[in-house]
Structure formats: C-alpha cells, structure tokens
Design a protein around this motif. Structure first.
Motif, PDB file in Angstrom:
ATOM      1  N   ILE A 169      10.212  -5.506  36.296  1.00 11.89           N
ATOM      2  CA  ILE A 169       9.242  -5.157  35.260  1.00 11.89           C
ATOM      3  C   ILE A 169       8.098  -6.149  35.232  1.00 11.89           C
ATOM      4  O   ILE A 169       6.948  -5.795  34.936  1.00 11.89           O
ATOM      5  N   VAL A 170       8.359  -7.420  35.587  1.00 12.48           N
ATOM      6  CA  VAL A 170       7.279  -8.400  35.677  1.00 12.48           C
ATOM      7  C   VAL A 170       6.318  -8.032  36.801  1.00 12.48           C
ATOM      8  O   VAL A 170       5.087  -8.099  36.639  1.00 12.48           O
ATOM      9  N   VAL A 171       6.840  -7.621  37.946  1.00 14.97           N
ATOM     10  CA  VAL A 171       5.993  -7.202  39.056  1.00 14.97           C
ATOM     11  C   VAL A 171       5.150  -5.986  38.656  1.00 14.97           C
ATOM     12  O   VAL A 171       3.956  -5.909  38.981  1.00 14.97           O
ATOM     13  N   ILE A 172       5.738  -5.041  37.946  1.00 10.91           N
ATOM     14  CA  ILE A 172       5.012  -3.840  37.535  1.00 10.91           C
ATOM     15  C   ILE A 172       3.842  -4.196  36.627  1.00 10.91           C
ATOM     16  O   ILE A 172       2.712  -3.728  36.813  1.00 10.91           O
ATOM     17  N   HIS A 173       4.086  -5.045  35.619  1.00  7.86           N
ATOM     18  CA  HIS A 173       2.995  -5.415  34.710  1.00  7.86           C
ATOM     19  C   HIS A 173       1.933  -6.238  35.435  1.00  7.86           C
ATOM     20  O   HIS A 173       0.738  -6.132  35.107  1.00  7.86           O
ATOM     21  N   THR A 174       2.339  -7.043  36.391  1.00  8.30           N
ATOM     22  CA  THR A 174       1.358  -7.805  37.170  1.00  8.30           C
ATOM     23  C   THR A 174       0.476  -6.873  37.988  1.00  8.30           C
ATOM     24  O   THR A 174      -0.751  -7.062  38.066  1.00  8.30           O
ATOM     25  N   ILE A 175       1.079  -5.857  38.597  1.00  8.32           N
ATOM     26  CA  ILE A 175       0.306  -4.900  39.401  1.00  8.32           C
ATOM     27  C   ILE A 175      -0.694  -4.144  38.538  1.00  8.32           C
ATOM     28  O   ILE A 175      -1.872  -3.999  38.900  1.00  8.32           O
ATOM     29  N   PHE A 176      -0.243  -3.653  37.384  1.00  5.85           N
ATOM     30  CA  PHE A 176      -1.137  -2.861  36.533  1.00  5.85           C
ATOM     31  C   PHE A 176      -2.175  -3.727  35.833  1.00  5.85           C
ATOM     32  O   PHE A 176      -3.231  -3.224  35.428  1.00  5.85           O
ATOM     33  N   GLY A 177      -1.902  -5.012  35.660  1.00 10.29           N
ATOM     34  CA  GLY A 177      -2.867  -5.885  34.999  1.00 10.29           C
ATOM     35  C   GLY A 177      -3.898  -6.483  35.927  1.00 10.29           C
ATOM     36  O   GLY A 177      -4.986  -6.882  35.476  1.00 10.29           O
ATOM     37  N   MET A 178      -3.598  -6.552  37.225  1.00  9.80           N
ATOM     38  CA  MET A 178      -4.488  -7.220  38.161  1.00  9.80           C
ATOM     39  C   MET A 178      -5.864  -6.557  38.282  1.00  9.80           C
ATOM     40  O   MET A 178      -6.880  -7.269  38.344  1.00  9.80           O
ATOM     41  N   PRO A 179      -6.014  -5.222  38.309  1.00 16.79           N
ATOM     42  CA  PRO A 179      -7.377  -4.655  38.405  1.00 16.79           C
ATOM     43  C   PRO A 179      -8.274  -5.037  37.239  1.00 16.79           C
ATOM     44  O   PRO A 179      -9.425  -5.436  37.449  1.00 16.79           O
ATOM     45  N   VAL A 180      -7.770  -4.932  36.023  1.00 15.56           N
ATOM     46  CA  VAL A 180      -8.593  -5.271  34.863  1.00 15.56           C
ATOM     47  C   VAL A 180      -8.917  -6.752  34.847  1.00 15.56           C
ATOM     48  O   VAL A 180     -10.043  -7.166  34.540  1.00 15.56           O
ATOM     49  N   MET A 181      -7.931  -7.591  35.179  1.00 16.26           N
ATOM     50  CA  MET A 181      -8.179  -9.031  35.205  1.00 16.26           C
ATOM     51  C   MET A 181      -9.196  -9.391  36.287  1.00 16.26           C
ATOM     52  O   MET A 181     -10.062 -10.245  36.079  1.00 16.26           O
ATOM     53  N   THR A 182      -9.121  -8.752  37.442  1.00 18.59           N
ATOM     54  CA  THR A 182     -10.107  -9.001  38.493  1.00 18.59           C
ATOM     55  C   THR A 182     -11.501  -8.604  38.035  1.00 18.59           C
ATOM     56  O   THR A 182     -12.487  -9.327  38.282  1.00 18.59           O
ATOM     57  N   LEU A 183     -11.613  -7.473  37.356  1.00 19.17           N
ATOM     58  CA  LEU A 183     -12.910  -7.024  36.847  1.00 19.17           C
ATOM     59  C   LEU A 183     -13.471  -8.023  35.841  1.00 19.17           C
ATOM     60  O   LEU A 183     -14.657  -8.384  35.898  1.00 19.17           O
ATOM     61  N   LEU A 184     -12.643  -8.500  34.912  1.00 17.14           N
ATOM     62  CA  LEU A 184     -13.110  -9.451  33.909  1.00 17.14           C
ATOM     63  C   LEU A 184     -13.601 -10.740  34.550  1.00 17.14           C
ATOM     64  O   LEU A 184     -14.700 -11.219  34.257  1.00 17.14           O
ATOM     65  N   PHE A 185     -12.775 -11.334  35.413  1.00 13.20           N
ATOM     66  CA  PHE A 185     -13.146 -12.619  35.997  1.00 13.20           C
ATOM     67  C   PHE A 185     -14.313 -12.478  36.979  1.00 13.20           C
ATOM     68  O   PHE A 185     -15.163 -13.372  37.047  1.00 13.20           O
ATOM     69  N   ARG A 186     -14.353 -11.386  37.711  1.00 17.31           N
ATOM     70  CA  ARG A 186     -15.473 -11.204  38.634  1.00 17.31           C
ATOM     71  C   ARG A 186     -16.782 -11.112  37.875  1.00 17.31           C
ATOM     72  O   ARG A 186     -17.777 -11.751  38.235  1.00 17.31           O
TER      73      ARG A 186
END
Length: 305
Positions: A169-186
């Motif tokens: 479940i940690v891997v799943i939340h990391t996968i789904f959170g990475m696109p939004v986090m990449t957009l924010l930081f970029r």
C-alpha cells in the motif's frame, strides 16, 4: 488657507469618516457577507450535529432532536469509539485503524515527496533528453482515475508478493502521489532564477550537491504544500486502502466504514459520530496548523510555470 481648502477636499474629518462607514455597508458588500455566512452555516451545520450527537447518551438521541444541546454530557461514546467499537469480528475500536493509517501515511508521504522533488529538479534544470515527453507522461498520470488502474496494479503486486501488505500500500500511494508532486516541484523550481543554478555549476556543483545544498533549503514553502496535500489525501483514502492494504493494515477510513456498517443490535449513533470525528481530526489539525504556510507556498510558485 487650510480652513478654506478643507471643505473642497471633502469636508471635515468627521463627515469623511461617516461616509466611509456608510460605504462599508453597501448592498453588494452585505450580499457578500450574507453569502459567506450562509456558506459557513452550510458547512458547519453537519459538524455541529456530529459534535452534539457524539456527546449525547442514546436516550436523548432517540428523542429525534438533532440540533438540541445535550442535557447529559458524556464522553462515553468517544471512549467506546476509540477502544471497544466493533469493526466486524474485532472489537478493539478505531485505534487499530489510526495506527495503521500512521504507518501508511508517513513512509508514503516521505517517498512521494522525495521522488517528486528529485524529478521536478531534474526536469527544471538538467532537462535530460526526452524531458518534455517524460513530464507529459507524469502529468497524464495525475489525471487517470484510480479505478482504471486498480486491477492491473493488483496483478502486478500479486506477482511480486506485495499485495495485501504494508509495503504494497505504501508503494501504491507513492506511485499515485509522484505525478502531482513532480508537477508541484517542477513548477516551483522553474520560478527560481536560472543564474543560481549556473553559478553553482561554475563552482563545481554536481547533480546531488546542488539539489541538497542549494535547491532543497529553498524548497521549504513547496515542501509544506506537498506534505499537506499528501497527508490529507492518503489519510482520507478509502478505495486503495481497502483493496491493497490487507485485513491487518486497513486504514482508519476503512475501519470507520466497518464500525458504521457493523450492527450487533442497537445502532449506536453517538459512537458512529465520535468515530467519524476521530477519523477526521488529523486532516483538520494539519489544515489548522499549516494553513498559513500552505497559502504561502502556493503563492510562492506552486502553481506557476
């Protein structure tokens, strides 16, 4: 001369103050205040009903007056919701789901923010070959419905023996959170002057040294935004926790659903309301404590670029 020119400039200070007071209560402003008050009541009324119901004994709840204050104040429902409410066959309260949610939220938030920060930094300054295509793929992943990807992810996690487990479940939340986090930081790093990065490169800084010593200390506002978004999003998640966490790691939202839907005789509305408030306390606390930094982070570049 001052006495003669004062009426031409708008009269005495007392009259000017009265005009400003009258202007403060224009019909348009009164309409705005009325709308805001109505909206506040609309959102606060359910919270009020939950609070007063959670501190009432069942004898008062059966009278049917939801808005009445409790005549016999009691915290027994809160204690029962935390310690002894039944979530199916187990009657250990919602505290089990609370600690499961903590174990899920902390690593998922840290991993998704770290990966998103590194991706955003690389896409903003280093820009490898195909960076635009990679950013587009990540951005597209932020808008794909979760339900579309549930079955493929179940098959993938089952093949690597991570299905129905805490790491899964940690891997799943990391996968789904990475696109939004990449957009924010970029978008945040794009607003940083390129000259700072060029100066660090001239001084001999490499990929990780520039990121850790220059970019990361400047990223406090956007990190706060990312933490708030990830903590509240992962904590409030239901479907991913239900599917991927397994029976031993069910988060608090799933446990709340089990408490409300588990009936062994009389339905205890006060216990259900107390369990609902306990489940929502962490996101509410995060917003109340960090709301100012959230607005500051958004204003400092989270939505720019």
């Amino acid at each position: 001369m001052n006495t003669f020119s004062s009426p031409l400039k708008g009269g005495t200070p007392g009259r000017a103050h009265q005009r400003r007071r009258r202007a403060a209560f224009t019909p348009a402003r009164l309409g705005v205040y009325a709308f805001l008050l109505t909206a506040a009541l609309f959102f606060l009324l359910p919270l009020y009903v939950m609070l007063v119901t959670s501190v009432k004994p069942m004898s008062e709840i059966r009278l049917g007056n939801l808005l009445a204050f409790p005549t016999h104040f009691t915290l027994g429902a809160w204690s029962a919701a935390w310690q002894s409410a039944c979530t199916g066959l187990d009657c250990n309260g919602i505290q089990v789901g609370f600690w499961n949610s903590v174990r899920i939220v902390v690593p998922s938030t840290v991993l998704s923010i770290v990966l998103g920060a590194v991706n955003g930094y690389a896409l903003s300054f280093w820009r490898p070959r195909g960076a635009g295509l990679l950013f587009g793929v990540l951005l597209m992943g932020a808008f794909i419905p979760v339900q579309v990807m549930v079955y493929p992810l179940v098959r993938v996690l089952a093949s690597v023996h991570l299905f129905s487990s805490l790491p899964g479940i940690v891997v799943i939340h990391t996968i789904f959170g990475m696109p939004v986090m990449t957009l924010l930081f970029r978008n945040y790093y794009v607003s940083i002057p390129q000259e700072l990065f060029n100066a660090a490169r001239i001084d001999g800084g490499g990929f990780w040294r520039i990121f850790l010593q220059l970019m990361l200390p400047m990223s406090t506002p956007i990190i706060v935004v990312a933490v708030i978004m990830q903590v509240t999003g992962i904590w409030n998640d239901f479907i991913l926790g239900l599917v991927f966490a397994g029976t031993r790691n069910l988060p608090m939202t799933v446990q709340l659903n089990n408490i409300i839907n588990t009936t062994t005789g009389e339905r205890l509305y006060n216990v259900n309301m107390a369990a609902t408030i306990l489940t929502s306390m962490v996101p509410l606390a995060v917003y109340f404590v960090s709301g100012r930094w959230f607005v500051r982070g958004i204003a400092s570049g989270a939505v720019k670029g």
